[in-house]
Design a protein around this motif. Structure first.
Motif, short mmCIF file in Angstrom:
data_model
loop_
_atom_site.label_atom_id
_atom_site.label_comp_id
_atom_site.label_asym_id
_atom_site.label_seq_id
_atom_site.Cartn_x
_atom_site.Cartn_y
_atom_site.Cartn_z
N TYR A 1 66.06 -9.96 17.76
CA TYR A 1 64.79 -10.31 18.40
C TYR A 1 64.90 -11.72 18.97
O TYR A 1 65.56 -12.59 18.40
CB TYR A 1 63.65 -10.26 17.39
CG TYR A 1 63.17 -8.86 17.08
CD1 TYR A 1 62.18 -8.26 17.86
CD2 TYR A 1 63.67 -8.14 16.00
CE1 TYR A 1 61.72 -6.98 17.58
CE2 TYR A 1 63.23 -6.87 15.71
CZ TYR A 1 62.25 -6.28 16.51
OH TYR A 1 61.81 -5.02 16.23
N GLY B 1 60.35 -12.71 18.72
CA GLY B 1 59.59 -11.51 18.39
C GLY B 1 59.70 -10.41 19.43
O GLY B 1 58.99 -9.40 19.34
N ASP C 1 60.82 -4.03 22.82
CA ASP C 1 60.29 -3.90 21.46
C ASP C 1 59.57 -5.19 21.08
O ASP C 1 60.16 -6.26 21.09
CB ASP C 1 61.46 -3.62 20.50
CG ASP C 1 60.98 -3.18 19.13
OD1 ASP C 1 59.75 -3.16 18.90
OD2 ASP C 1 61.84 -2.87 18.29
N SER D 1 57.55 -7.15 18.15
CA SER D 1 57.31 -7.16 16.71
C SER D 1 55.98 -7.84 16.39
O SER D 1 55.34 -8.45 17.26
CB SER D 1 58.45 -7.87 15.98
OG SER D 1 58.40 -9.26 16.25
N THR D 2 55.58 -7.79 15.15
CA THR D 2 54.33 -8.43 14.73
C THR D 2 54.43 -9.95 14.80
O THR D 2 53.42 -10.64 14.81
CB THR D 2 53.98 -8.01 13.30
OG1 THR D 2 55.09 -8.31 12.43
CG2 THR D 2 53.69 -6.51 13.24
N GLU E 1 52.51 -3.18 20.17
CA GLU E 1 53.49 -3.37 19.09
C GLU E 1 54.41 -2.16 19.04
O GLU E 1 53.98 -1.03 19.24
CB GLU E 1 52.79 -3.57 17.75
CG GLU E 1 52.13 -4.92 17.60
CD GLU E 1 51.62 -5.13 16.18
OE1 GLU E 1 51.99 -4.33 15.29
OE2 GLU E 1 50.88 -6.10 15.95
#
Length: 741
Positions: A159, A162, A179, A181-182, A209
């Motif tokens: 990542y 994120g 993608d 992420s949180t 998300e």
């Protein structure tokens, strides 16, 4: 993190939506986004005292147009130790339309792992550490194998803030998988796609998300590498990755020979046919090497011009793309899987650091030097120096420089080939044009521009030589590479010969004592003559070939003992010219010319009127010519002693002359004559490089041909062809023939 203006891209980029495209004008592109360099060597590894033959290709990735020949006129090349980074050889290479040739004699370079590096000024401006690197192995007799780093290329996709940008290819359709992420709180981003510095794609995304999938139309991109970036609302780049498009767009090269099996010393005829992806012919420039596969290991994963120009140059490290770029199924996906963890040099975060237009290097090369005082201490900063350079070819060059810290200085935009004799003096009063005495040679040292240390991940490893070389061939290779050990020392004796003198008594100097014929020129007697008109018919055994009145193309001067050498050399020259081998200026050689003891171009000599000449000294034997001109005097030498018009004019002797290395002076590869197999092991030619020609090409229909003569080896020969089409597409191919008695 690099800041860019979001509004800039929103205002000028075309909107590529998922299903529809709105046409808008592009932002004015940068003139050049990236420069790529590749060196084609005749083979990847060498034996002791071999010669490395090189063809250089320098092309620029131009925004919206693809690859174009570089505007650079100079490429800096160096051979360095792979472990220590020590430079063993450095030289500038003259480029013409993005191409140049050179050769490097290994001479006393010991066995070991080396790297051949190359860098243009545009590359250094982009990133000082950005250089082309090619591994070179120098070894004793025996085969070698290329072993790559054991580091795995495949790593989990990480990542970035994120976010991570994935890639998928299904049924010929390209997809970006983003993608989120949180960890990443923002959801709105700008997706940018650039190629060669030209913005080709822009989309505002609202990311959920998890995985978000977006389709890409490859028709919107040129073949090759593109860079994608995600930019947040503050204009910060938060994630990047490169993507490779259209591997099937690489041109095809067909190499065919008039037969598949040959005898030693037989002539081989080769046809080349280059087609683009649509089956149309391509005009291209090539370099070709023919090597013995038993002596030369050519690994399948060896980088070549296609892998380097397509991907390797932008990635900055060595990858095995060779098989993937040549039409394998799923090659596009496999390449992009390798690229997943990489950041290219042309990525937006790197590109944003560059100016809008590269400042091209001038018409020549840069030479660094150091000036010392007579006590051997660095000359004081601020001292101005004036230089007079006498190249072997071309007219004298005037240059000046200001001494910096530690006595260093730089001369820019120099333009000469081979060695130049240099005389320098300090400028004491620039306005009144007064000078100090001329510096001595030990007070000046020159060195070419240094290149970064190598960082290559590949290395060479020796394998068992008995698997590929029989005893006879091993002996022959050792013999060819250790000729210096076959020198037989004889008792020496001295022969004194009184030079012939014509005219009035002459002054003597250190060169005159070696002269075989001395012509003293009476002042005012031959004012309407030039040098060639004057010496014609005055020196026994002298032969002048050419027009003595043609200043642009002066005649060649030979002596009776050396004239037979000219005939054989000219025959080889005609073969080279008929095959389009490029410039072979001054191939026949003839006598070299000196002006007051300094090697000069015959074109300069042709312009000298006899009113300026005091004496002409002729050296027509090997001993005398070699004494004054070194190895270049093998066919004789003529020294012209000028009159000192101004009695206060500065005089200099040989101890005032320093030497500077100019552009690498390319020479033709030795030609072989067809005939019968030579069975005498003392006269056989078993060199591992049978043929090298950097000046081949195809016509507008994609057709080309060349021929060469095999040596005495009975082996499997590989014909390796590398080049660039006129439209900027890299081309590579290998063909194998069998040689047996």
């Amino acid at each position: 993190m690099r800041q860019i203006c979001l509004l800039l891209f929103l205002g000028f980029l075309p909107q590529f939506h998922l299903q529809a495209q709105q046409e808008e004008e592009f932002a004015p592109p940068m003139e050049v986004a990236f420069e790529k360099v590749y060196l084609h060597t005749d083979r990847p590894h060498y034996f002791l005292k071999d010669t490395i033959w090189v063809k250089a290709y320098a092309w620029s990735a131009v925004a919206g147009e693809g690859l174009k020949p570089s505007n650079s006129r100079t490429l800096y090349m160096a051979l360095k130790n792979q472990k220590t980074g020590e430079s063993l050889f450095q030289t500038p290479v003259l480029l013409d339309e993005g191409m140049g040739t050179a050769q490097l004699a290994l001479s006393d370079i010991p066995a070991g792992d080396y790297v051949l590096l190359a860098q243009s000024k545009a590359m250094a401006d982009w990133d000082s550490a950005y250089v082309f690197q090619r591994p070179i192995r120098v070894s004793e007799v025996g085969a070698v194998a290329l072993v790559r780093s054991s580091d795995s290329m495949q790593k989990p996709l990480p990542y970035q803030n994120g976010l991570r940008i994935g890639f998928n290819l299904t049924e010929g359709k390209y997809q970006l998988i983003i993608d989120r992420s949180t960890e990443q709180a923002d959801s709105v981003f700008q997706l940018l796609g650039l190629q060669h510095g030209n913005p080709l794609y822009e989309q505002i995304l609202s990311l959920q998300e998890g995985k978000n999938i977006y389709s890409l139309d490859p028709e919107n991109f040129l073949p090759g590498l593109a860079d994608f970036a995600l930019v947040d609302e503050l204009g910060e780049i938060v994630a990047e990755r490169p993507v490779y498009f259209h591997p099937q767009a690489i041109p095809s090269l067909k190499i065919s020979t008039n037969q598949q099996t040959y005898r030693p010393r037989e002539r081989v005829q080769v046809l080349l046919n280059v087609l683009d992806e649509f089956g149309e012919g391509l005009e291209a420039d090539f370099s070709v090497s023919v090597v013995d596969s038993k002596q030369v290991s050519w690994p399948a994963d060896m980088s070549n011009i296609v892998t380097e120009m397509e991907l390797g140059a932008a990635l900055g490290r060595d990858f095995d793309f060779t098989k993937l770029l040549f039409g394998q199924e799923n090659s596009a996906k496999e390449i992009n899987d390798i690229l997943a963890n990489e950041k290219s040099r042309s990525a937006l975060s790197n590109f944003n650091q560059q100016t809008e237009k590269f400042l091209w290097s001038g018409t020549g090369f840069k030479l660094k030097g150091k000036a010392m005082d007579k006590e051997g201490k660095p000359m004081s900063a601020g001292v101005e120096l004036e230089f007079l350079m006498y190249p072997e070819q071309g007219l004298p060059i005037m240059a000046s420089a200001t001494v910096g810290e530690n006595g260093t200085f730089e001369l820019e935009d120099l333009f000469f080939q081979g060695i130049a004799s240099v005389v320098a003096r300090k400028i004491e009063n620039k306005r009144k044009r007064t000078f100090s005495e001329i510096l001595e040679s030990h007070q000046l040292t020159f060195e070419p521009l240094d290149l970064p240390k190598p960082s290559l991940n590949a290395r060479f490893e020796a394998s068992n030589e008995e698997d590929s070389l029989d005893d006879i061939r091993r002996y022959a290779v050792i013999r060819n590479n250790r000729l210096d050990q076959r020198v037989v020392e004889l008792d020496t004796f001295t022969v004194q010969r009184q030079p012939w003198t014509f005219g009035r008594a002459r002054d003597t100097n250190e060169l005159t004592s070696w002269a075989n014929v001395v012509l003293d020129v009476e002042e005012g007697m031959f004012d309407h003559f030039n040098v060639f008109q004057y010496i014609q018919g005055r020196v026994p055994g002298m032969i002048i070939q050419g027009n003595i009145n043609d200043f642009a193309n002066p005649p060649a001067v030979f002596f009776r003992a050396s004239h037979l050498k000219l005939i054989s050399r000219n025959q080889g020259q005609e073969e080279i010219a008929s095959s389009g081998a490029g410039q072979t200026e001054n191939m026949g050689g003839g006598a070299v010319f000196l002006l007051d003891g300094i090697l000069v171009d015959p074109k300069l000599v042709a312009t000298i009127q006899m009113t300026q000449v005091k004496r002409i000294e002729v050296f027509n034997n090997v001993a005398g010519a070699s004494a004054v001109a070194g190895m270049r005097g093998g066919m004789g030498a003529v020294n012209i002693v000028s009159r000192q018009i101004d009695p206060n004019q500065a005089r200099f002797e040989r101890n005032n002359v320093a030497y500077a290395q100019g552009y690498n002076q390319s020479i033709p590869f030795p030609k072989l004559e067809s005939g019968d197999l030579e069975k005498d092991v003392f006269r056989t030619n078993w060199n591992s490089t049978v043929y090298w020609n950097p000046y081949l090409g195809t016509d507008f229909e994609g057709q080309g041909n060349f021929e060469f003569v095999l040596n005495d080896l009975q082996s499997e020969m590989k014909i390796i062809v590398e080049g660039m089409s006129k439209t900027g597409q890299p081309i590579f191919g290998i063909h194998t023939i069998l040689v047996e008695e």
